[in-house]
Design a protein around this motif. Sequence first.
Motif, PDB file in Angstrom:
ATOM      1  N   ILE A   6      58.699  24.313 -90.998  1.00  0.00           N
ATOM      2  CA  ILE A   6      59.926  23.601 -90.653  1.00  0.00           C
ATOM      3  C   ILE A   6      59.910  23.377 -89.140  1.00  0.00           C
ATOM      4  O   ILE A   6      59.431  24.221 -88.386  1.00  0.00           O
ATOM      5  N   TYR A   7      60.365  22.213 -88.724  1.00  0.00           N
ATOM      6  CA  TYR A   7      60.304  21.835 -87.313  1.00  0.00           C
ATOM      7  C   TYR A   7      61.709  21.646 -86.762  1.00  0.00           C
ATOM      8  O   TYR A   7      62.571  21.055 -87.414  1.00  0.00           O
ATOM      9  N   LYS A   8      61.907  22.146 -85.550  1.00  0.00           N
ATOM     10  CA  LYS A   8      63.146  21.908 -84.818  1.00  0.00           C
ATOM     11  C   LYS A   8      62.849  20.781 -83.836  1.00  0.00           C
ATOM     12  O   LYS A   8      61.931  20.886 -83.020  1.00  0.00           O
ATOM     13  N   VAL A   9      63.605  19.704 -83.919  1.00  0.00           N
ATOM     14  CA  VAL A   9      63.404  18.538 -83.058  1.00  0.00           C
ATOM     15  C   VAL A   9      64.648  18.389 -82.183  1.00  0.00           C
ATOM     16  O   VAL A   9      65.761  18.290 -82.697  1.00  0.00           O
ATOM     17  N   ILE A  10      64.431  18.386 -80.870  1.00  0.00           N
ATOM     18  CA  ILE A  10      65.531  18.215 -79.922  1.00  0.00           C
ATOM     19  C   ILE A  10      65.303  16.887 -79.204  1.00  0.00           C
ATOM     20  O   ILE A  10      64.222  16.640 -78.670  1.00  0.00           O
ATOM     21  N   GLN A  14      72.374   8.612 -76.894  1.00  0.00           N
ATOM     22  CA  GLN A  14      73.644   8.168 -76.330  1.00  0.00           C
ATOM     23  C   GLN A  14      74.298   9.252 -75.462  1.00  0.00           C
ATOM     24  O   GLN A  14      75.481   9.543 -75.581  1.00  0.00           O
ATOM     25  N   GLY A  15      73.491   9.890 -74.612  1.00  0.00           N
ATOM     26  CA  GLY A  15      73.996  10.857 -73.657  1.00  0.00           C
ATOM     27  C   GLY A  15      74.283  12.238 -74.226  1.00  0.00           C
ATOM     28  O   GLY A  15      74.825  13.082 -73.532  1.00  0.00           O
ATOM     29  N   LYS A  16      73.922  12.475 -75.470  1.00  0.00           N
ATOM     30  CA  LYS A  16      74.139  13.780 -76.101  1.00  0.00           C
ATOM     31  C   LYS A  16      72.802  14.356 -76.545  1.00  0.00           C
ATOM     32  O   LYS A  16      71.842  13.627 -76.779  1.00  0.00           O
ATOM     33  N   VAL A  17      72.734  15.683 -76.636  1.00  0.00           N
ATOM     34  CA  VAL A  17      71.521  16.360 -77.086  1.00  0.00           C
ATOM     35  C   VAL A  17      71.675  16.702 -78.564  1.00  0.00           C
ATOM     36  O   VAL A  17      72.631  17.377 -78.962  1.00  0.00           O
ATOM     37  N   TYR A  18      70.745  16.206 -79.375  1.00  0.00           N
ATOM     38  CA  TYR A  18      70.741  16.458 -80.813  1.00  0.00           C
ATOM     39  C   TYR A  18      69.678  17.501 -81.123  1.00  0.00           C
ATOM     40  O   TYR A  18      68.582  17.455 -80.565  1.00  0.00           O
ATOM     41  N   GLU A  19      69.990  18.406 -82.027  1.00  0.00           N
ATOM     42  CA  GLU A  19      69.030  19.389 -82.515  1.00  0.00           C
ATOM     43  C   GLU A  19      69.047  19.297 -84.033  1.00  0.00           C
ATOM     44  O   GLU A  19      70.076  19.552 -84.664  1.00  0.00           O
ATOM     45  N   ILE A  20      67.921  18.876 -84.616  1.00  0.00           N
ATOM     46  CA  ILE A  20      67.832  18.737 -86.063  1.00  0.00           C
ATOM     47  C   ILE A  20      66.610  19.481 -86.579  1.00  0.00           C
ATOM     48  O   ILE A  20      65.709  19.818 -85.808  1.00  0.00           O
ATOM     49  N   TYR A  21      66.576  19.716 -87.877  1.00  0.00           N
ATOM     50  CA  TYR A  21      65.463  20.406 -88.519  1.00  0.00           C
ATOM     51  C   TYR A  21      64.883  19.496 -89.583  1.00  0.00           C
ATOM     52  O   TYR A  21      65.625  18.799 -90.290  1.00  0.00           O
ATOM     53  N   ALA A  22      63.545  19.500 -89.692  1.00  0.00           N
ATOM     54  CA  ALA A  22      62.869  18.621 -90.639  1.00  0.00           C
ATOM     55  C   ALA A  22      61.612  19.290 -91.167  1.00  0.00           C
ATOM     56  O   ALA A  22      61.054  20.190 -90.537  1.00  0.00           O
ATOM     57  N   LEU A  74      62.827  15.538 -76.516  1.00  0.00           N
ATOM     58  CA  LEU A  74      62.694  16.556 -75.489  1.00  0.00           C
ATOM     59  C   LEU A  74      61.737  17.661 -75.907  1.00  0.00           C
ATOM     60  O   LEU A  74      60.998  18.195 -75.091  1.00  0.00           O
ATOM     61  N   ARG A  75      61.748  17.989 -77.210  1.00  0.00           N
ATOM     62  CA  ARG A  75      60.942  19.112 -77.659  1.00  0.00           C
ATOM     63  C   ARG A  75      60.818  19.107 -79.174  1.00  0.00           C
ATOM     64  O   ARG A  75      61.743  18.741 -79.880  1.00  0.00           O
ATOM     65  N   VAL A  76      59.644  19.537 -79.669  1.00  0.00           N
ATOM     66  CA  VAL A  76      59.414  19.747 -81.101  1.00  0.00           C
ATOM     67  C   VAL A  76      58.790  21.125 -81.242  1.00  0.00           C
ATOM     68  O   VAL A  76      57.760  21.410 -80.633  1.00  0.00           O
ATOM     69  N   ASP A  77      59.436  21.994 -82.033  1.00  0.00           N
ATOM     70  CA  ASP A  77      58.941  23.349 -82.264  1.00  0.00           C
ATOM     71  C   ASP A  77      58.747  23.577 -83.751  1.00  0.00           C
ATOM     72  O   ASP A  77      59.595  23.177 -84.550  1.00  0.00           O
ATOM     73  N   GLU A  78      57.654  24.242 -84.119  1.00  0.00           N
ATOM     74  CA  GLU A  78      57.509  24.727 -85.488  1.00  0.00           C
ATOM     75  C   GLU A  78      58.148  26.109 -85.493  1.00  0.00           C
ATOM     76  O   GLU A  78      57.765  26.977 -84.713  1.00  0.00           O
ATOM     77  N   THR A  88      75.232  18.519 -78.828  1.00  0.00           N
ATOM     78  CA  THR A  88      75.856  19.157 -77.669  1.00  0.00           C
ATOM     79  C   THR A  88      75.797  18.237 -76.462  1.00  0.00           C
ATOM     80  O   THR A  88      75.037  17.265 -76.436  1.00  0.00           O
ATOM     81  N   GLU A  89      76.586  18.579 -75.481  1.00  0.00           N
ATOM     82  CA  GLU A  89      76.537  17.880 -74.199  1.00  0.00           C
ATOM     83  C   GLU A  89      75.351  18.436 -73.417  1.00  0.00           C
ATOM     84  O   GLU A  89      75.062  19.629 -73.499  1.00  0.00           O
ATOM     85  N   PRO A  90      74.645  17.605 -72.656  1.00  0.00           N
ATOM     86  CA  PRO A  90      73.543  18.128 -71.843  1.00  0.00           C
ATOM     87  C   PRO A  90      74.080  19.056 -70.764  1.00  0.00           C
ATOM     88  O   PRO A  90      75.124  18.801 -70.175  1.00  0.00           O
ATOM     89  N   GLU A  91      73.362  20.150 -70.536  1.00  0.00           N
ATOM     90  CA  GLU A  91      73.763  21.100 -69.503  1.00  0.00           C
ATOM     91  C   GLU A  91      73.199  20.656 -68.167  1.00  0.00           C
ATOM     92  O   GLU A  91      72.182  19.984 -68.097  1.00  0.00           O
TER      93      GLU A  91
END
Length: 117
Positions: A6-10, A14-22, A74-78, A88-91
């Motif tokens: 399973i991969y976490k994709v960040i 549109q100015g927001k940070v999305y974190e999804i799993y696929a 921004l990032r893909v992690d297994e 989320t809003e970007p920090e």
Amino acid sequence: MAAKPIYKVIFMNQGKVYEIYARNVSHGGLFGFVEVEKLVFDTRAGVVVDPSEERIKDEFEGVTRTYLPMHSVLRVDEVDKQGVSKITEPEGSNITQFPMPIYAPKGGGGQGGSGDG
């Protein structure tokens, strides 16, 4: 046999940070895009509902595959196990990187000179 990865994709959208799993992430068939398919959402039946996760579920409802521009990823992690999808809003600063081309065009561009042939 080991469990399916399973991969976490960040990524930014549109100015927001999305974190999804696929279940599948690849370079895809479209040049300059990352292909993300078989999105996975938390299916726990509980009283506590995360509004951010509900918003992501609604946004990706009916989507079997999505193509993300490479410069927005921004990032893909297994990962070993799935977490909670969220928006989320970007920090940090309020500055967003301007999209840049991912390849140099062919031809005489960038070689200097007056342009007179």
